[in-house]
Write a protein that holds these residues in place. Structure first.
Motif, PDB file in Angstrom:
ATOM      1  N   GLN A  50      32.208 -24.906   9.270  1.00 41.20           N
ATOM      2  CA  GLN A  50      33.155 -25.762   8.558  1.00 41.20           C
ATOM      3  C   GLN A  50      34.314 -24.959   7.979  1.00 41.20           C
ATOM      4  OE1 GLN A  50      30.555 -27.881   5.849  1.00 41.20           O
ATOM      5  NE2 GLN A  50      30.442 -29.618   7.239  1.00 41.20           N
ATOM      6  N   GLU A  77      35.052 -30.228  16.114  1.00 45.84           N
ATOM      7  CA  GLU A  77      33.931 -30.956  16.719  1.00 45.84           C
ATOM      8  C   GLU A  77      32.622 -30.192  16.560  1.00 45.84           C
ATOM      9  OE1 GLU A  77      33.632 -34.068  18.017  1.00 45.84           O
ATOM     10  OE2 GLU A  77      35.625 -34.284  17.162  1.00 45.84           O
ATOM     11  N   GLY A  80      31.521 -30.692  13.066  1.00 45.75           N
ATOM     12  CA  GLY A  80      31.043 -32.060  12.857  1.00 45.75           C
ATOM     13  C   GLY A  80      29.664 -32.295  13.441  1.00 45.75           C
ATOM     14  N   VAL A  81      29.432 -31.782  14.646  1.00 40.57           N
ATOM     15  CA  VAL A  81      28.120 -31.942  15.288  1.00 40.57           C
ATOM     16  C   VAL A  81      27.049 -31.179  14.506  1.00 40.57           C
ATOM     17  CG1 VAL A  81      26.801 -31.360  17.358  1.00 40.57           C
ATOM     18  CG2 VAL A  81      29.031 -32.429  17.578  1.00 40.57           C
ATOM     19  N   PHE A  83      27.089 -30.439  11.339  1.00 42.32           N
ATOM     20  CA  PHE A  83      26.852 -31.126  10.076  1.00 42.32           C
ATOM     21  C   PHE A  83      25.980 -32.360  10.286  1.00 42.32           C
ATOM     22  CE2 PHE A  83      28.015 -34.166   6.726  1.00 42.32           C
ATOM     23  CZ  PHE A  83      27.652 -33.413   5.622  1.00 42.32           C
ATOM     24  N   GLU A  84      26.270 -33.131  11.319  1.00 42.64           N
ATOM     25  CA  GLU A  84      25.455 -34.325  11.616  1.00 42.64           C
ATOM     26  C   GLU A  84      24.009 -33.945  11.912  1.00 42.64           C
ATOM     27  OE1 GLU A  84      25.976 -37.631  11.408  1.00 42.64           O
ATOM     28  OE2 GLU A  84      27.843 -37.080  10.439  1.00 42.64           O
ATOM     29  N   ALA A  85      23.810 -32.862  12.645  1.00 39.69           N
ATOM     30  CA  ALA A  85      22.447 -32.409  12.931  1.00 39.69           C
ATOM     31  C   ALA A  85      21.732 -32.003  11.649  1.00 39.69           C
ATOM     32  CB  ALA A  85      22.475 -31.244  13.915  1.00 39.69           C
ATOM     33  N   THR A  86      22.451 -31.342  10.750  1.00 36.88           N
ATOM     34  CA  THR A  86      21.868 -30.938   9.470  1.00 36.88           C
ATOM     35  C   THR A  86      21.487 -32.158   8.641  1.00 36.88           C
ATOM     36  OG1 THR A  86      23.218 -28.940   9.503  1.00 36.88           O
ATOM     37  CG2 THR A  86      22.263 -29.563   7.396  1.00 36.88           C
ATOM     38  N   VAL A  87      22.329 -33.164   8.634  1.00 38.77           N
ATOM     39  CA  VAL A  87      22.032 -34.396   7.892  1.00 38.77           C
ATOM     40  C   VAL A  87      20.795 -35.074   8.479  1.00 38.77           C
ATOM     41  CG1 VAL A  87      22.884 -36.730   7.398  1.00 38.77           C
ATOM     42  CG2 VAL A  87      24.369 -34.760   7.059  1.00 38.77           C
ATOM     43  N   GLN A  88      20.672 -35.101   9.801  1.00 42.85           N
ATOM     44  CA  GLN A  88      19.504 -35.725  10.430  1.00 42.85           C
ATOM     45  C   GLN A  88      18.219 -34.964  10.086  1.00 42.85           C
ATOM     46  OE1 GLN A  88      19.367 -38.662  11.937  1.00 42.85           O
ATOM     47  NE2 GLN A  88      21.533 -38.857  11.464  1.00 42.85           N
ATOM     48  N   ASN A  91      17.330 -35.867   6.561  1.00 41.80           N
ATOM     49  CA  ASN A  91      16.763 -37.211   6.500  1.00 41.80           C
ATOM     50  C   ASN A  91      15.303 -37.219   6.944  1.00 41.80           C
ATOM     51  OD1 ASN A  91      19.205 -38.166   5.594  1.00 41.80           O
ATOM     52  ND2 ASN A  91      19.837 -38.984   7.571  1.00 41.80           N
TER      53      ASN A  91
END
Length: 105
Positions: A50, A77, A80-81, A83-88, A91
């Protein structure tokens, strides 16, 4: 997101050896420390992506001729990918924690 496969493979091999009948070996609980360092390294890597993306975007906006638009977009990108993987992953960890806490004792 880059994950160290060597430590995961070593742990899986150790578990395979321990699961064989008659294999009673004293074990040291290093999985907590390994998981903690693995998670910390992954978060640091995402943070680095980031920061790199932000730096490239700033340089592009200021007119730095050594930075291309495609390079900046790819970096954005990737960040972003990651970060999304980290959020998943977060969760799933929260979901597993809630499930464990709701189990009867």
């Amino acid at each position: 997101m880059e994950i160290n496969n060597a430590s995961m493979i070593a742990e899986m091999q150790q578990l395979a050896v321990e699961s064989q009948p008659g294999a009673l070996q004293p074990t040291v609980n290093t999985s907590q420390a390994d998981f903690e360092s693995l998670l910390g390294n992954a978060i640091d890597h995402v943070n680095g992506l980031q920061k790199q993306s932000s730096s490239l975007a700033t340089r592009l906006e200021l007119g730095d001729s050594s930075v291309t638009l495609s390079e900046t977009m790819i970096a954005k990108e990737k960040a972003g990918v990651a970060f999304e993987a980290t959020v998943q992953v977060r969760n799933k960890l929260v979901e597993a924690y809630k499930e464990i806490m709701s189990m009867p004792v």
